[in-house]
Design an enzyme around this catalytic site. Structure first.
Site, short mmCIF file in Angstrom:
data_model
loop_
_atom_site.label_atom_id
_atom_site.label_comp_id
_atom_site.label_asym_id
_atom_site.label_seq_id
_atom_site.Cartn_x
_atom_site.Cartn_y
_atom_site.Cartn_z
N HIS A 1 0.84 -1.20 0.00
CA HIS A 1 0.00 0.00 0.00
C HIS A 1 0.87 1.25 0.00
O HIS A 1 0.70 2.15 -0.84
CB HIS A 1 -0.90 -0.03 1.24
CG HIS A 1 -1.70 1.21 1.47
ND1 HIS A 1 -3.07 1.27 1.24
CD2 HIS A 1 -1.35 2.45 1.91
CE1 HIS A 1 -3.51 2.48 1.53
NE2 HIS A 1 -2.48 3.22 1.94
N GLU A 2 1.80 1.33 0.95
CA GLU A 2 2.59 2.54 1.09
C GLU A 2 3.54 2.76 -0.09
O GLU A 2 3.71 3.88 -0.56
CB GLU A 2 3.37 2.52 2.41
CG GLU A 2 2.51 2.43 3.65
CD GLU A 2 1.50 3.56 3.81
OE1 GLU A 2 1.65 4.60 3.14
OE2 GLU A 2 0.56 3.41 4.59
N HIS B 1 1.78 4.36 -2.93
CA HIS B 1 1.68 5.82 -2.86
C HIS B 1 2.86 6.46 -3.58
O HIS B 1 2.72 7.49 -4.26
CB HIS B 1 1.66 6.29 -1.41
CG HIS B 1 0.30 6.25 -0.76
ND1 HIS B 1 -0.83 6.77 -1.35
CD2 HIS B 1 -0.09 5.74 0.44
CE1 HIS B 1 -1.87 6.59 -0.55
NE2 HIS B 1 -1.46 5.97 0.54
N GLU C 1 -5.84 6.58 -2.63
CA GLU C 1 -5.89 5.58 -1.56
C GLU C 1 -6.30 4.21 -2.10
O GLU C 1 -5.73 3.18 -1.71
CB GLU C 1 -6.88 6.01 -0.48
CG GLU C 1 -6.29 6.86 0.62
CD GLU C 1 -5.22 6.14 1.40
OE1 GLU C 1 -5.45 4.98 1.83
OE2 GLU C 1 -4.15 6.71 1.59
N HIS D 1 -10.06 8.10 2.70
CA HIS D 1 -10.03 6.71 3.13
C HIS D 1 -11.41 6.06 3.02
O HIS D 1 -11.54 4.92 2.58
CB HIS D 1 -9.50 6.62 4.56
CG HIS D 1 -8.07 7.01 4.69
ND1 HIS D 1 -7.68 8.28 5.08
CD2 HIS D 1 -6.95 6.32 4.46
CE1 HIS D 1 -6.36 8.33 5.08
NE2 HIS D 1 -5.89 7.16 4.71
#
Length: 539
Positions: A352-353, A356, A376, A444
């Site tokens: 996920h990170e 980004h 997101e 989110h």
């Protein structure tokens, strides 16, 4: 919290090219997609447009040759301003996506981009983008006066309720600012001279929370703020162990004088679970992107060189504690490295990170409102893809499928198969859709719509009376990578809907992941199942 119609109704791609020889899109049959305000967003010629005679087929040269026609088409064949300049090239099957930035007097327009889908011979399959169509004023100087940073720091201190000494400017650069392209509103506006100021420091939602802010200051009136928002994204390898020391989160960079490397590329496990897990998951995420997409090597795309002798690397700091929270119950992508609290080092959070970072370095989706929700969602989608394809991960069970945060100290915080279980919408503007200003406009919460769209593509299923046949992860991952290369910084869910369908047709033409025209019908069905806006098209 970190996680807290296209080319035709049939979904068929254009037939094999007997390509026109002109790069003037106004002169050829085409399908044009417009946004809710009527601005041209996507143009798909009925037949790919060949590069002008004598132009090399290589992607950068071909894209630049198409640029004038592309700019005219995205401007609705009206007035144009500035120029399009090749910025990056991404492989898509046998073809490519070339992203061009808009510049006025050689100064970039923030968020203004055109993504050209090209076949292997350089012919133009489609273009997606959003450009400024008017400008007002001139830069007296592109060197920012000291007052610019002072104005920006004052604005962030007011918004975040942070002490000024906890904020610091990390970059200041001249840009043309257009509110529409910054996703501030949906009304067409005009590009004006400005300075973009990036600021790191304590966030607004939680004391001590790490944050990154963007502020645009009027170049003609350095006391005037044009726009500001938080870009904080919660939620070769170098891993650093902070050992639960309490530090400022903006000083958590891995490979600095304060936090030095604990485990580096090629070295054996060190016996600290968070360190060794993150080391493996950084490698697994890079491996997933290499196998299932044609993204550039992640180390090259988003890695950072801190000067510690280990070179450009994917970097992560684990066992972070802030002065206000220990252990730190979150994770974040700083813009150049990852940081985790103890026990938050799971594979889906890592994917996920890092995603980004991929989004930051491809389309730059603005982190607020619908563009932020898509940002997101892209991180959720690729983070879960990395996790689901790792059959050796003991947490990868049927019970944990699509559950983000499973096996972390945070617990499950989103369910992509059933977003409503965590009060996230599975339908555009449906139950639980958030329309307020908190959480940067619900980035989110409203990511649930994008998450469900991806999940139903992979597994198939029915929603809102629409049935989708499963595509599986391989085709869906290739689809979402192509989509990443096409989106603009201000893309909303209507733009995502259009881009997904266009990306599928592009993947068919460029032979990506064995994608077929029948698959594109299912992609279109998935966008209908979650009621993504189906933007108007005309020929």
């Amino acid at each position: 919290m970190v996680f807290a119609s296209g080319p035709g109704a049939s979904g068929q791609p254009p037939s094999s090219p007997s390509a026109p020889s002109s790069s003037d899109l106004s002169a050829v049959p085409k399908v044009v997609t417009t946004d809710q305000q009527g601005a041209v967003q996507q143009v798909v010629p009925k037949e790919p447009i060949a590069v002008p005679a004598g132009t090399p087929a290589e992607a950068p040269a071909a894209a630049q040759a198409h640029a004038a026609g592309v700019q005219k088409a995205l401007s609705g064949n009206g007035a144009t301003v500035g120029d399009l300049v090749v910025e990056s090239v991404f492989q898509v099957g046998k073809g490519s996506t070339v992203r061009l930035r808009q510049e006025i007097d050689k100064v970039p327009v923030f968020g203004a981009s055109a993504a050209e889908s090209l076949a292997a011979d350089g012919s133009l399959i489609s273009v997606t983008g959003s450009l400024s169509k008017k400008s007002q004023g001139k830069f007296a100087t592109t060197t920012p006066p000291a007052a610019v940073q002072a104005t920006a720091l004052k604005k962030v201190a007011e918004q975040s309720k942070s002490a000024p000494d906890r904020l610091k400017v990390t970059a200041t650069k001249a840009y043309w600012y257009d509110a529409k392209l910054a996703a501030k509103d949906q009304a067409q506006s005009t590009a004006v001279p400005a300075f973009k100021v990036d600021i790191n420091g304590a966030g607004a939602e939680k004391k001590g929370e790490p944050a990154t802010w963007v502020v645009f200051v009027d170049a003609g009136n350095t006391a005037k703020v044009l726009d500001s928002w938080s870009e904080t994204k919660h939620l070769n390898r170098v891993v650093c162990d902070n050992e639960s020391r309490q530090i400022d989160p903006d000083q958590a960079g891995c490979g600095t004088a304060d936090i030095q490397a604990t485990r580096t590329e090629g070295n054996p496990p060190v016996g600290v679970q968070d360190v060794d897990q993150v080391y493996d998951y950084l490698g697994n995420t890079e491996g997933f992107y290499a196998k299932y997409t044609q993204a550039p090597n992640l180390t090259e795309l988003i890695g950072d060189d801190t000067g510690d002798g280990y070179g450009k690397a994917l970097r992560a700091t684990v066992r972070l504690c802030t002065y206000d929270e220990c252990p730190y119950q979150n994770a974040f992508w700083s813009g150049s490295y990852m940081a985790y609290g103890s026990g938050v080092t799971t594979e889906d959070i890592t994917g996920h990170e890092l995603t980004h970072g991929v989004t930051q370095n491809t389309n730059g989706l603005v982190y607020r409102d619908e563009p932020g929700a898509i940002n997101e969602s892209m991180s959720d989608v690729f983070g879960e893809f990395v996790f689901l394809t790792d059959t050796a991960n003991p947490c990868n069970t049927a019970a944990n499928r699509w559950k983000l945060g499973a096996c972390s100290s945070l617990g499950v915080i989103r369910d992509m198969q059933n977003p409503k279980a965590y009060r996230n919408p599975d339908t555009y503007k449906g139950q639980y859709w958030y329309a307020g200003s908190g959480d940067s406009g619900g980035v989110h919460t409203n990511s649930g719509v994008g998450n469900k769209t991806a999940q139903i593509m992979v597994d198939g299923g029915s929603l809102n009376g629409v049935t989708v046949t499963a595509l599986g992860i391989e085709k869906t991952a290739a689809l979402y990578w192509t989509t990443q290369t096409l989106l603009s910084s201000n893309s909303n869910y209507g733009a995502l809907s259009s881009a997904l369908k266009n990306a599928c047709n592009t993947n068919v033409r460029n032979n990506a992941a064995g994608t077929t025209a029948a698959d594109c019908v299912q992609v279109a069905n998935a966008t209908k199942a979650t009621k993504l806006p189906q933007l108007a098209t005309r020929t």
